[in-house]
Design a protein around this motif. Structure first.
Motif, mmCIF file in Angstrom:
data_model
loop_
_atom_site.group_PDB
_atom_site.id
_atom_site.type_symbol
_atom_site.label_atom_id
_atom_site.label_comp_id
_atom_site.label_asym_id
_atom_site.label_seq_id
_atom_site.Cartn_x
_atom_site.Cartn_y
_atom_site.Cartn_z
ATOM 1 N N ILE A 91 4.509 -6.527 -10.855
ATOM 2 C CA ILE A 91 5.501 -6.212 -9.831
ATOM 3 C C ILE A 91 4.848 -6.187 -8.461
ATOM 4 O O ILE A 91 3.789 -5.585 -8.268
ATOM 5 C CB ILE A 91 6.170 -4.859 -10.124
ATOM 6 N N MET A 92 5.480 -6.840 -7.505
ATOM 7 C CA MET A 92 4.964 -6.896 -6.144
ATOM 8 C C MET A 92 5.741 -5.928 -5.255
ATOM 9 O O MET A 92 6.938 -6.115 -5.023
ATOM 10 C CB MET A 92 5.065 -8.325 -5.593
ATOM 11 N N LEU A 93 5.078 -4.902 -4.799
ATOM 12 C CA LEU A 93 5.697 -3.887 -3.950
ATOM 13 C C LEU A 93 5.680 -4.305 -2.483
ATOM 14 O O LEU A 93 5.046 -5.290 -2.119
ATOM 15 C CB LEU A 93 4.947 -2.558 -4.108
ATOM 16 N N LEU A 94 6.400 -3.560 -1.666
ATOM 17 C CA LEU A 94 6.390 -3.726 -0.206
ATOM 18 C C LEU A 94 6.983 -5.050 0.263
ATOM 19 O O LEU A 94 6.613 -5.583 1.306
ATOM 20 C CB LEU A 94 4.962 -3.568 0.339
ATOM 21 N N GLY A 95 7.915 -5.603 -0.527
ATOM 22 C CA GLY A 95 8.581 -6.818 -0.107
ATOM 23 C C GLY A 95 7.838 -8.075 -0.502
ATOM 24 O O GLY A 95 6.818 -8.034 -1.188
ATOM 25 N N ARG A 143 0.191 -5.500 4.240
ATOM 26 C CA ARG A 143 1.108 -4.932 5.218
ATOM 27 C C ARG A 143 0.314 -4.270 6.338
ATOM 28 O O ARG A 143 0.228 -3.052 6.443
ATOM 29 C CB ARG A 143 2.055 -3.933 4.541
ATOM 30 N N ASP A 144 -0.273 -5.107 7.189
ATOM 31 C CA ASP A 144 -1.044 -4.593 8.320
ATOM 32 C C ASP A 144 -0.164 -3.908 9.355
ATOM 33 O O ASP A 144 -0.674 -3.234 10.258
ATOM 34 C CB ASP A 144 -1.828 -5.736 8.978
ATOM 35 N N ASP A 145 1.154 -4.087 9.224
ATOM 36 C CA ASP A 145 2.073 -3.444 10.164
ATOM 37 C C ASP A 145 2.292 -1.972 9.855
ATOM 38 O O ASP A 145 2.832 -1.232 10.685
ATOM 39 C CB ASP A 145 3.426 -4.168 10.149
ATOM 40 N N LEU A 146 1.892 -1.517 8.676
ATOM 41 C CA LEU A 146 2.062 -0.127 8.281
ATOM 42 C C LEU A 146 0.783 0.653 8.581
ATOM 43 O O LEU A 146 -0.323 0.149 8.384
ATOM 44 C CB LEU A 146 2.383 -0.035 6.791
ATOM 45 N N PRO A 147 0.906 1.907 9.046
ATOM 46 C CA PRO A 147 -0.275 2.695 9.416
ATOM 47 C C PRO A 147 -1.335 2.806 8.317
ATOM 48 O O PRO A 147 -2.530 2.749 8.598
ATOM 49 C CB PRO A 147 0.319 4.075 9.757
ATOM 50 N N ASP A 148 -0.884 2.974 7.069
ATOM 51 C CA ASP A 148 -1.839 3.105 5.960
ATOM 52 C C ASP A 148 -1.903 1.850 5.105
ATOM 53 O O ASP A 148 -2.481 1.865 4.011
ATOM 54 C CB ASP A 148 -1.497 4.320 5.091
ATOM 55 N N ALA A 206 -0.579 2.203 1.351
ATOM 56 C CA ALA A 206 -1.251 2.974 0.303
ATOM 57 C C ALA A 206 -0.383 4.126 -0.199
ATOM 58 O O ALA A 206 -0.324 4.407 -1.401
ATOM 59 C CB ALA A 206 -2.585 3.511 0.824
ATOM 60 N N GLY A 207 0.315 4.800 0.712
ATOM 61 C CA GLY A 207 1.165 5.918 0.317
ATOM 62 C C GLY A 207 2.329 5.462 -0.547
ATOM 63 O O GLY A 207 2.725 6.151 -1.497
ATOM 64 N N HIS A 208 2.894 4.310 -0.234
ATOM 65 C CA HIS A 208 3.983 3.721 -1.002
ATOM 66 C C HIS A 208 3.509 3.427 -2.429
ATOM 67 O O HIS A 208 4.209 3.724 -3.406
ATOM 68 C CB HIS A 208 4.426 2.425 -0.305
ATOM 69 N N PHE A 209 2.322 2.871 -2.547
ATOM 70 C CA PHE A 209 1.720 2.606 -3.856
ATOM 71 C C PHE A 209 1.499 3.898 -4.623
ATOM 72 O O PHE A 209 1.827 3.994 -5.808
ATOM 73 C CB PHE A 209 0.374 1.899 -3.677
ATOM 74 N N ALA A 210 0.905 4.869 -3.951
ATOM 75 C CA ALA A 210 0.571 6.125 -4.618
ATOM 76 C C ALA A 210 1.825 6.809 -5.150
ATOM 77 O O ALA A 210 1.829 7.332 -6.275
ATOM 78 C CB ALA A 210 -0.168 7.042 -3.648
ATOM 79 N N LEU A 211 2.891 6.816 -4.368
ATOM 80 C CA LEU A 211 4.148 7.415 -4.824
ATOM 81 C C LEU A 211 4.689 6.676 -6.037
ATOM 82 O O LEU A 211 5.170 7.297 -6.997
ATOM 83 C CB LEU A 211 5.179 7.397 -3.693
ATOM 84 N N THR A 212 4.603 5.359 -6.038
ATOM 85 C CA THR A 212 5.073 4.566 -7.171
ATOM 86 C C THR A 212 4.298 4.924 -8.432
ATOM 87 O O THR A 212 4.889 5.110 -9.507
ATOM 88 C CB THR A 212 4.922 3.063 -6.884
ATOM 89 N N VAL A 213 2.985 5.041 -8.315
ATOM 90 C CA VAL A 213 2.154 5.411 -9.466
ATOM 91 C C VAL A 213 2.560 6.784 -9.984
ATOM 92 O O VAL A 213 2.739 6.985 -11.195
ATOM 93 C CB VAL A 213 0.660 5.408 -9.088
ATOM 94 N N ALA A 256 -7.064 5.661 3.098
ATOM 95 C CA ALA A 256 -5.971 4.995 2.393
ATOM 96 C C ALA A 256 -6.406 4.629 0.977
ATOM 97 O O ALA A 256 -5.645 4.794 0.016
ATOM 98 C CB ALA A 256 -5.537 3.748 3.159
ATOM 99 N N VAL A 257 -7.629 4.140 0.850
ATOM 100 C CA VAL A 257 -8.168 3.804 -0.467
ATOM 101 C C VAL A 257 -8.214 5.046 -1.350
ATOM 102 O O VAL A 257 -7.793 5.024 -2.514
ATOM 103 C CB VAL A 257 -9.576 3.187 -0.346
ATOM 104 N N ALA A 258 -8.691 6.154 -0.801
ATOM 105 C CA ALA A 258 -8.800 7.393 -1.568
ATOM 106 C C ALA A 258 -7.433 7.923 -1.977
ATOM 107 O O ALA A 258 -7.269 8.477 -3.073
ATOM 108 C CB ALA A 258 -9.548 8.444 -0.745
ATOM 109 N N ARG A 259 -6.435 7.774 -1.096
ATOM 110 C CA ARG A 259 -5.077 8.246 -1.424
ATOM 111 C C ARG A 259 -4.580 7.567 -2.689
ATOM 112 O O ARG A 259 -4.020 8.221 -3.578
ATOM 113 C CB ARG A 259 -4.136 7.941 -0.249
ATOM 114 N N LEU A 260 -4.777 6.265 -2.791
ATOM 115 C CA LEU A 260 -4.330 5.545 -3.978
ATOM 116 C C LEU A 260 -5.238 5.822 -5.171
ATOM 117 O O LEU A 260 -4.760 6.024 -6.293
ATOM 118 C CB LEU A 260 -4.289 4.046 -3.695
#
Length: 309
Positions: free
Chosen positions: A56-60, A108-113, A116-123, A148-152
């Motif tokens: 699955i490809m997240l973030l569009g 997604r270089d347009d997003l501040p993180d 990573a937060g979107h991924f982490a929430l999905t997990v 960001a790496v650590a968050r995920l």
């Protein structure tokens, strides 16, 4: 560019009649989810989807970078991420009846993180919906952001994957200027540092003009970064507008690289013309490795606690 693919290079037909291929495609469509299998025109889509494995490809479906090997759509201003996507993803995978899922994304270089937060929430939502599910995340470099790496890495995922893609000399020729060899290795190190028990994984494309010595040095650099799993596959040109194939690496050479990788200490090396970074990711070897490692850690923890008592 070689005139044609060699005789030994064959891609299995996907098959569409009454298979898991159709079930998976319908489920993804209903929940408005994307897969890298489709967007990147992966040659293994039929085999994997018929086997119940999808990535699955997240973030569009639109990337902010323009790597010269990738067929995914690009734009400096992609649509905003769907805030409900993590919930839809957890809903989808929990009803597929699978034990292992791979999540990946566009850059997604347009997003501040970097997302990573979107991924982490999905997990976290997947683990809540299906506690026994193993989750692999194949992610961007988050611009080298260690936080960001650590968050995920600490979100509960089981395998942290990020692709180095090619040898150091060819990085600028193959990848977007915002990516880089040292940055990718740094991300893999940071993931392992954030959670030492986490399995890390990366992938290399061959057939872009790299030398044998360069491949071996790259493998050594990757192993030095603490990476556990390495995959090597043949680069395939998605369209005439992308990088040309310099050579088709024969199967026996892939076998030789696998042997070299095993000798270097990788826990597992998947190497072959049709191997991809998320190819058959739920295969027994990786699932067994993760579950066995977790059981050993729990047993060691129990023994330590008993000794302390």
């Amino acid at each position: 560019m070689p005139a044609q693919r060699p005789a030994w290079f064959r891609v299995p037909s996907p098959g569409y009649d009454k298979t898991k291929f159709n079930d998976l495609k319908q489920s993804l469509s209903e929940l408005k989810l994307h897969t890298v299998c489709e967007e990147a025109q992966c040659p293994n889509i039929g085999e994997c989807w018929n086997g119940g494995t999808g990535t699955i490809m997240l973030l569009g479906d639109t990337c902010t970078r323009g790597c010269k090997f990738c067929a995914v759509n690009t734009s400096a201003t992609p649509p905003k991420p769907d805030p409900f996507e993590p919930f839809h993803t957890a809903q989808a995978v929990s009803r597929w009846g699978i034990n292992y899922v791979v999540l990946t994304s566009v850059d997604r270089d347009d997003l501040p993180d970097g997302g990573a937060g979107h991924f982490a929430l999905t997990v976290e939502l997947i683990k809540e919906a299906a506690p026994g599910m193993l989750v692999e995340c194949l992610v961007s470099d988050f611009r080298g952001d260690a936080a960001a790496v650590a968050r995920l890495a600490t979100s509960g995922l089981d395998v942290y994957a990020h692709n180095v893609e090619t040898v150091e000399r060819l990085q600028a020729h193959v990848r977007d200027r915002r990516a880089g060899y040292a940055q990718s290795l740094g991300v893999l190190r940071a993931a392992k540092a954030a959670r030492p028990s986490l399995y890390t994984k990366t992938s290399l494309m061959l057939g872009l003009g790299e030398t044998e010595a360069e491949v071996l040095q790259t493998m050594r650099d990757i192993r030095e970064a603490g990476v556990d799993v390495l995959t090597l596959g043949q680069y395939l040109r998605p369209t005439d507008h992308h990088l040309a194939v310099v050579e088709y690496v024969p199967p026996h050479k892939f076998d030789w690289y696998r042997e070299q990788g095993e000798a270097m200490g990788f826990k597992y090396v998947a190497s072959g013309p049709l191997v991809r970074s998320s190819y058959k990711a739920g295969e027994f070897y990786l699932e067994h490795m993760v579950r066995s490692g977790r059981a050993a850690q729990e047993q060691e923890g129990g023994s330590t606690a008993a000794a302390s008592a």
